[in-house]
Design an enzyme around this catalytic site. Structure first.
Site, PDB file in Angstrom:
ATOM      1  N   ARG A 154      -9.612   5.550  -1.442  1.00 21.43           N
ATOM      2  CA  ARG A 154      -9.069   4.434  -0.682  1.00 21.43           C
ATOM      3  C   ARG A 154      -8.815   4.858   0.768  1.00 21.43           C
ATOM      4  O   ARG A 154      -8.507   6.009   1.046  1.00 21.43           O
ATOM      5  CB  ARG A 154      -7.761   3.939  -1.305  1.00 21.43           C
ATOM      6  CG  ARG A 154      -7.972   3.274  -2.635  1.00 21.43           C
ATOM      7  CD  ARG A 154      -6.745   2.546  -3.115  1.00 21.43           C
ATOM      8  NE  ARG A 154      -7.101   1.747  -4.286  1.00 21.43           N
ATOM      9  CZ  ARG A 154      -7.653   0.554  -4.223  1.00 21.43           C
ATOM     10  NH1 ARG A 154      -7.891   0.003  -3.058  1.00 21.43           N
ATOM     11  NH2 ARG A 154      -7.964  -0.102  -5.315  1.00 21.43           N
ATOM     12  N   ARG A 202      -6.269 -11.347  -4.753  1.00 20.66           N
ATOM     13  CA  ARG A 202      -7.400 -10.583  -4.218  1.00 20.66           C
ATOM     14  C   ARG A 202      -8.082  -9.827  -5.349  1.00 20.66           C
ATOM     15  O   ARG A 202      -7.421  -9.266  -6.221  1.00 20.66           O
ATOM     16  CB  ARG A 202      -6.945  -9.587  -3.153  1.00 20.66           C
ATOM     17  CG  ARG A 202      -8.150  -8.806  -2.554  1.00 20.66           C
ATOM     18  CD  ARG A 202      -7.785  -7.999  -1.320  1.00 20.66           C
ATOM     19  NE  ARG A 202      -7.190  -6.729  -1.636  1.00 20.66           N
ATOM     20  CZ  ARG A 202      -7.600  -5.546  -1.135  1.00 20.66           C
ATOM     21  NH1 ARG A 202      -8.620  -5.495  -0.292  1.00 20.66           N
ATOM     22  NH2 ARG A 202      -6.987  -4.436  -1.452  1.00 20.66           N
ATOM     23  N   ASP A 218     -11.420   0.250   5.762  1.00 18.02           N
ATOM     24  CA  ASP A 218     -12.649   0.718   5.136  1.00 18.02           C
ATOM     25  C   ASP A 218     -13.790   0.839   6.134  1.00 18.02           C
ATOM     26  O   ASP A 218     -14.645   1.710   6.000  1.00 18.02           O
ATOM     27  CB  ASP A 218     -13.032  -0.210   3.977  1.00 18.02           C
ATOM     28  CG  ASP A 218     -12.167   0.030   2.752  1.00 18.02           C
ATOM     29  OD1 ASP A 218     -12.414   1.004   2.035  1.00 18.02           O
ATOM     30  OD2 ASP A 218     -11.227  -0.752   2.537  1.00 18.02           O
ATOM     31  N   GLU A 237     -15.716  -5.576   5.065  1.00 14.34           N
ATOM     32  CA  GLU A 237     -14.977  -4.356   5.357  1.00 14.34           C
ATOM     33  C   GLU A 237     -15.815  -3.115   5.586  1.00 14.34           C
ATOM     34  O   GLU A 237     -15.298  -2.125   6.101  1.00 14.34           O
ATOM     35  CB  GLU A 237     -13.960  -4.083   4.242  1.00 14.34           C
ATOM     36  CG  GLU A 237     -14.506  -4.169   2.842  1.00 14.34           C
ATOM     37  CD  GLU A 237     -13.409  -4.166   1.792  1.00 14.34           C
ATOM     38  OE1 GLU A 237     -12.301  -3.692   2.063  1.00 14.34           O
ATOM     39  OE2 GLU A 237     -13.668  -4.649   0.679  1.00 14.34           O
ATOM     40  N   HIS A 257       0.825  -1.205   0.000  1.00 18.20           N
ATOM     41  CA  HIS A 257       0.000   0.000   0.000  1.00 18.20           C
ATOM     42  C   HIS A 257       0.860   1.256   0.000  1.00 18.20           C
ATOM     43  O   HIS A 257       1.935   1.298   0.602  1.00 18.20           O
ATOM     44  CB  HIS A 257      -0.940  -0.004   1.194  1.00 18.20           C
ATOM     45  CG  HIS A 257      -2.076  -0.962   1.025  1.00 18.20           C
ATOM     46  ND1 HIS A 257      -2.923  -0.912  -0.047  1.00 18.20           N
ATOM     47  CD2 HIS A 257      -2.484  -2.016   1.769  1.00 18.20           C
ATOM     48  CE1 HIS A 257      -3.814  -1.884   0.063  1.00 18.20           C
ATOM     49  NE2 HIS A 257      -3.576  -2.565   1.153  1.00 18.20           N
ATOM     50  N   ARG A 263      -5.138  -5.059   8.969  1.00 17.76           N
ATOM     51  CA  ARG A 263      -4.731  -3.890   9.738  1.00 17.76           C
ATOM     52  C   ARG A 263      -3.727  -3.056   8.963  1.00 17.76           C
ATOM     53  O   ARG A 263      -2.891  -3.574   8.237  1.00 17.76           O
ATOM     54  CB  ARG A 263      -4.068  -4.322  11.055  1.00 17.76           C
ATOM     55  CG  ARG A 263      -5.018  -4.901  12.082  1.00 17.76           C
ATOM     56  CD  ARG A 263      -4.300  -5.808  13.065  1.00 17.76           C
ATOM     57  NE  ARG A 263      -3.120  -5.194  13.657  1.00 17.76           N
ATOM     58  CZ  ARG A 263      -3.090  -4.544  14.825  1.00 17.76           C
ATOM     59  NH1 ARG A 263      -4.209  -4.404  15.522  1.00 17.76           N
ATOM     60  NH2 ARG A 263      -1.964  -4.043  15.308  1.00 17.76           N
TER      61      ARG A 263
END
Length: 928
Positions: A759, A426, A587, A547, A157, A625
């Site tokens: 995001r 994913r 999220d 989420e 990320h 997390r």
């Protein structure tokens, strides 16, 4: 408003202060030498003025700061930003080394009877001590290790803003500090160490922090692989060796037991394509190839070194028939090694492994084998050969040699295999729906899958999952999206054939909200042969990710409905009658705020535990997390132990994201400590806390009431206040973050600026940069206000009791304590001035200030503290020490944002903004 308490530096922390002063002095000298005395003087003047502003929100200091900053040239501004940025990085290095220093001091104290101290919280030594005191049998402990799984999962990320070049230099500085700390140096050696520090800091100063181009997926893969060199290759085997030795010391019955490899590594880098169009089948293939090459390269180097060590002569030692056979089959015919069977055997192992590397498509290895040998068909055969060496050494008086490099290599191969880390796939359920709709429409025109009810969708999917017939055809054309999704699952199937099933063991479904979302993924797996209807086998775990707040509230019902389907349960048996579920912290926080997110996650776990127990299915939770508290971050040990009873059933996976990866795992000593924390907490939670009763009813009712109030306040601000979206984009650096070259993934799922589409990572990162940290506390103050108004007599006393007695509430408030200590309303007020619409600014910022003040006031009252971080003096000192160097970065960033948004497109202005983002992230440490 109460600030962090100042206190004298304890004697044990004096080395930290000395290291910070040493590094700061060398950095100051470097700035003087490279940029001149005037640059250094401005750095000091800004720092002192910033302290005045931070302490009192002094308007005079504010005006003085603005005068200084407005007078700086573009080039000088960037020099100042770099100075403060590097100080933050150097302070982090000193703090990390101090943590290592204190851990070593504690361990050494515990080794002496006169000064014996109990094992530290979060260590395996303490976990084993607690297990022993609780009377847990060896059989129960062995059963735990036999089925346990502890897996940190590295993700890519976009909040890690450091380049590998700077991380390497920072590691060099850390190693020099460690050398100074652990050795008594002569004056000449001390001088040499300081000279080495000066060279490293000078190199940092002359190296660009920023990337000139955006990272590609393969760049992210390579960045992730560097942490294996830093930490995982060496430290993971050491964790296992230490644990086995501790068990043997605790009970001689463990002396001959080798633990299963329950602590393993996972990754999303190259497999997570949710919202990332650059993760394709080719990217997945390249990621797996690079991972495999990294693993085998390490094994080959270790084999080479092992061969140099095991020079045993068979004229002096006995050798097993297994090793003699390995030596005879080796291509090594050198007369110099004719009496050294271990060396010849290892040469043969090297040749076979080199052939394996070639068969997997790796480039030439560093050292060529002495001759040709057949490749290994699988990693188990390689493990078997290494075990032959181990057994022979132990059986023939050389057990001590078996416990050295060979022991570590055997463990590494067992942990990492030929694939290194388990790479998850994913994708978002919306994509699956579109793909499955097209597949049905191509095969059976008129199906209209997307318009079917959930019940009819499930029926259609189950019917298709019962037949081995494929829906796809090589004679049909598919849309690019569908073709890409099919290519991914086929590539995963190929990875199973090449590296083993552990290479790609999981398929995570984002935005899972119905049983059909899971069955759609199953259908795609079937198309690639990863699900076999006739055999009732599924070769990949399907992992629904819940989420949003709504999804968390309904996840128990979704899984209950899924387990009511005999066809799915039959497939689940091939996965050991266990199901993994992922919970999204990021999220859910963006959707409902910090308090409600934490509470709904907790309730979701309770619901899942009940549903899984009723259906006789094992539960494995995957916690999504982030690094920041707003994304589920905070101390891992406390977070795991704060799970409801039964939620940790010997298995847990946790994402490690962004800059937190470097913070935890670039230093090998800290990396080992963090790996041990995960294992120890899972052991304790599974064996000591699994049967704990649910919290008291009045605690649950209080939390429900608090959450409901916080949710309304949060949603009213973020989603119902007209103009809030504009306020966010103008009062933070979110627009600039979106263009920073720190990841391959776009900041938003779509091209819109809506909060819903943004995001969670840049959402949290943006609020952290402006020092408001809104996702980590907003709504708490109003919730407690409403609670105390409704319960005036004993409301506060009950919340105080909940904090003392309930680990969940403790962890929640402790994390908020840390976030609020890092926030700064004075600096946030300067960012608010960036909002052009004065009416909008005046409508929103006072609300933020009031909520911030109420949250701190109530937090201190509930935790019964006089100031933030009263219970964490080490962190309080850390924050206090770095604020004078962190705050100026915010002030400089604000001035640059003003210039940039007024139309100044100078490259140095853009560069300065990006440099400041780097420095603030480094100073805050867990901002993304």
């Amino acid at each position: 408003m109460s600030q962090i308490n100042p206190d004298a530096t304890p004697d044990k922390d004096l080395p930290l202060r000395d290291d910070i002063r040493l590094l700061g002095r060398i950095l100051g000298d470097t700035i003087r030498e490279q940029e001149g005395e005037a640059a250094f003087d401005i750095v000091e003047r800004i720092r002192q003025t910033s302290i005045r502003f931070h302490r009192d929100e002094d308007e005079g200091a504010r005006r003085e700061l603005e005068t200084i900053l407005n007078s700086l040239s573009r080039g000088r501004t960037n020099q100042i930003i770099r100075a403060y940025t590097y100080f933050s990085h150097l302070a982090n290095i000193a703090e990390d080394q101090h943590h290592v220093r204190r851990s070593r001091a504690h361990a050494m104290a515990g080794a002496h009877a006169m000064t014996a101290s109990a094992p530290r919280e979060g260590t395996l030594a303490r976990a084993l001590k607690l297990v022993q005191e609780a009377g847990v049998s060896q059989a129960a402990l062995q059963a735990f290790f036999a089925s346990a799984l502890v897996c940190p999962v590295l993700t890519a990320h976009p909040t890690e803003v450091r380049r590998k070049s700077t991380i390497d230099r920072e590691m060099e500085i850390a190693q020099i500090l460690a050398q100074r700390d652990r050795q008594h140096l002569t004056p000449e050696e001390e001088s040499a160490c300081q000279e080495s520090l000066r060279r490293a800091i000078l190199t940092l100063w002359q190296t660009s922090i920023l990337r000139r181009t955006r990272l590609k997926v393969i760049d992210e893969v390579n960045n992730g692989l560097s942490y294996y060199d830093y930490t995982f290759f060496q430290e993971l085997p050491r964790v296992y060796a230490s644990l086995e030795d501790q068990l043997a010391a605790m009970d001689p019955a463990w002396e001959t037991v080798e633990l299963p490899s329950f602590l393993r590594m996972g990754s999303w880098i190259g497999g997570d394509r949710d919202g990332n169009p650059f993760v394709t089948a080719d990217a997945l293939r390249q990621a797996l190839l690079l991972q495999s090459k990294h693993a085998l390269g390490f094994y080959l180097e270790e084999l080479h070194r092992l061969g140099g060590e095991l020079s045993l002569d068979e004229r002096y030692v006995n050798v097993s028939d297994e090793v003699r056979d390995l030596a005879r089959s080796s291509p090594d015919s050198s007369p110099h090694r004719q009496d050294e069977p271990y060396r010849r055997a290892i040469t043969g192992l090297y040749a076979r492994l080199a052939a394996t590397a070639a068969s997997l498509g790796h480039e030439d290895v560093a050292r060529h084998a002495v001759g040709e040998a057949p490749a290994y068909e699988n990693v188990e055969d390689f493990v078997g050969d290494l075990s032959s060496l181990h057994r022979s050494l132990r059986a023939n008086g050389s057990g001590a040699l078996a416990r050295g490099r060979l022991r570590r290599l055997r463990r590494a191969v067992d942990v990492f295999g030929f694939h290194l880390a388990s790479l998850d796939m994913r994708q978002n359920s919306d994509v699956h729906q579109r793909v499955v709709t097209e597949l049905f429409e191509k095969a059976m025109p008129g199906t209209g899958y997307e318009k079917l009810s959930e019940e009819r969708r499930v029926a259609l999917l189950l019917e298709e999952l019962r037949t081995p017939r494929l829906l796809t055809s090589p004679y049909l054309d598919y849309s690019p999206e569908t073709a890409s999704e099919l290519a991914i699952v086929h590539e995963a199937a190929e990875a199973h054939r090449r590296y083993g099933r552990a290479a790609v063991p999981n398929y995570v479904i984002s935005k899972a909200s119905d049983p059909s979302d899971i069955l759609e993924a199953a259908l795609l797996l079937k198309e690639a042969g990863l699900l076999r209807p006739r055999e009732g086998e599924m070769h990949v775990n399907i992992v629904p990710l819940f989420e949003t707040i709504a999804d968390l509230r309904h996840c128990g019902k979704v899984m209950d409905a899924l387990f009511a389907l005999p066809d799915y349960v039959r497939l689940l048996r091939s996965r050991g009658q266990a199901q993994e579920v992922m919970l999204g912290y990021s999220d859910s926080n963006k959707d409902g705020g910090f308090l409600t997110s934490g509470w709904e996650l907790y309730k979701a776990e309770i619901a899942l535990v009940e549903v899984f127990a009723r259906h006789g299915v094992g539960l494995r939770l995957f916690h999504g997390r982030g690094g920041s508290v707003g994304r589920g971050g905070g101390p891992s040990y406390q977070a795991i132990l704060a799970q409801p009873g039964g939620a940790v059933q010997g298995a847990i996976r946790i994402t490690e994201q962004g800059e937190v990866i470097a913070g935890k795992y670039s230093n090998p000593d800290l990396g080992r400590r963090n790996l041990e924390i995960l294992a120890a907490a899972t052991l304790e939670a599974s064996l000591l806390h699994s049967g704990e009763s649910a919290p008291r009813e009045d605690y649950l009712r209080a939390m429900e009431e608090l959450s409901e109030s916080a949710f309304k306040v949060y949603r009213a601000l973020v989603y119902e206040t007209e103009g809030f979206e504009r306020y966010f984009w103008e009062s933070t650096v979110i627009g600039e973050i979106a263009h920073l070259n720190i990841g391959s993934r776009p900041a938003s799922r779509t091209n819109s600026r809506r909060i819903e589409d943004l995001r969670a990572i840049p959402w949290v990162f943006g609020w952290a940069q402006c020092r408001l940290m809104l996702p980590g506390w907003y709504g708490f103050g109003s919730a407690v206000n409403a609670w105390l108004e409704a319960h005036p007599e004993n409301g506060l006393a009950l919340l105080q009791e909940m904090y003392r007695e309930w680990p969940f509430f403790q962890a929640l408030l402790s994390n908020m304590d840390m976030v609020l200590a890092k926030s700064n309303i004075a600096i946030a007020s300067r960012y608010a001035k960036l909002v052009e619409d004065e009416a909008l600014r005046d409508a929103i910022f006072p609300r933020l200030r009031r909520e911030w003040e109420d949250s701190i006031r109530h937090l201190l009252a509930i935790m019964q503290q006089q100031a933030l971080l009263d219970g964490n003096p080490l962190l309080a000192r850390s924050i206090r020490n770095r604020f004078p160097y962190l705050d100026p970065l915010n002030h400089l960033q604000i001035e640059l944002l003003k210039r940039h948004r007024s139309g100044d497109a100078d490259e140095q202005v853009v560069q300065g903004i990006h440099l400041s983002i780097n420095g603030i992230a480094a100073g805050l440490r867990n901002s993304g």
